[in-house]
Design an enzyme around this catalytic site. Sequence first.
Site, PDB file in Angstrom:
ATOM      1  N   ASP A  52      73.460  31.727   5.651  1.00  0.00           N
ATOM      2  CA  ASP A  52      72.972  32.201   4.348  1.00  0.00           C
ATOM      3  C   ASP A  52      73.598  33.557   4.045  1.00  0.00           C
ATOM      4  OD1 ASP A  52      70.996  34.513   5.297  1.00  0.00           O
ATOM      5  OD2 ASP A  52      70.813  32.845   6.697  1.00  0.00           O
TER       6      ASP A  52
ATOM      7  N   ASP B 129      71.809  36.343   3.390  1.00  0.00           N
ATOM      8  CA  ASP B 129      70.694  37.292   3.455  1.00  0.00           C
ATOM      9  C   ASP B 129      70.179  37.500   2.017  1.00  0.00           C
ATOM     10  OD1 ASP B 129      68.988  38.643   5.247  1.00  0.00           O
ATOM     11  OD2 ASP B 129      69.861  40.552   4.677  1.00  0.00           O
TER      12      ASP B 129
HETATM   13  N1  ADE Z   1      69.051  34.159  10.848  1.00  0.00           N
HETATM   14  C1  ADE Z   1      69.652  33.382   9.915  1.00  0.00           C
HETATM   15  N2  ADE Z   1      69.766  34.043   8.736  1.00  0.00           N
HETATM   16  C2  ADE Z   1      69.215  35.277   8.938  1.00  0.00           C
HETATM   17  C3  ADE Z   1      69.031  36.418   8.118  1.00  0.00           C
HETATM   18  N3  ADE Z   1      69.429  36.426   6.850  1.00  0.00           N
HETATM   19  N4  ADE Z   1      68.409  37.502   8.658  1.00  0.00           N
HETATM   20  C4  ADE Z   1      68.018  37.496   9.951  1.00  0.00           C
HETATM   21  N5  ADE Z   1      68.165  36.457  10.770  1.00  0.00           N
HETATM   22  C5  ADE Z   1      68.765  35.343  10.282  1.00  0.00           C
END
Ligand code: ADE
Length: 284
Positions: free
Chosen positions: A220, A222
């Site tokens: 992703d 974040d």
């Molecule tokens: N694991 C997968 N995506 C994450 C994110 N955006 N922040 C922290 N841990 C994660």
Amino acid sequence: MEAKSAPRKIKIGIIGGSGLDNPDILDNRREKHVDTPYGKPSDALILGDVGGVECVLLARHGRGHTVMPTNINFRANVHALKAEGCTHLIVSTACGSLREDIHPGDMVILDQFIDRTTKRATTFYDGNPGSPLGVCHLPMDTPFCPHTRKILIDVCKELEIRHHESGTMVTIEGPRFSSRAESKMFRMWGGDVINMTTVPEVALAKEAGLCYAAVAMATDYDCWRDDPGHHVSVEAVLKVFKGNAEKGVRIFKSAIPKIAQRDWSAVLEENRVTVSSSIMLPPS
Ligand code: ADE
């Protein structure tokens, strides 16, 4: 003439993160339940081999994904794998991307970290009964094993899997994701990817003298992007997991025989000397 000593026997520990904790990666599997001076690891160790190379698999969050990041007994996990004879740890971890050019689905072969954890035991040398003697001030300029990283990078190239040859992981305490302000700040600090588990695992592995390398799998973006359609959620992460896990298995299956082809005696000896010269003992 001096006799040349035999190369050190190696064994590869695999710590599977979310999505890559499936024991199918190993042949000739058997389970082993162990305990350590630091408590129990996240789950049973799965012993087996990949192409005849001895390996030990451990699911970081437990096989049912029941252990949340703060409660992972990182010391027990690393201690158990070392006690089983592992010389290397190759690990996977799902992560968010803090960079436009690290797309969900990309692999990042980490070379640095920024520690934003707050509630974790970060050393084996904690002065408690049963812990090794002294205080360990370990250099952390090169947290990840450059030799093992190089093999993972070469394998990603060979398999034509989209990857980044380096990256700084920001490890947050979790279990919540970051605020937008935090996410933007981590970008300004130079973070490339973000997760909840690289620290203290990498530091403990180094303290244990192991060669440690990590394949971080972006799931992703974040939450730093202005477009909220891209913000992290459990649903978004799970969606990307499956394809990522399949790539991770391919990388590990190709890398393990290549790791086994090398003579690691000098590297492992250098690791041992780095640790032993970092320990301050009480005056005798
Ligand atoms: N694991 C997968 N995506 C994450 C994110 N955006 N922040 C922290 N841990 C994660």
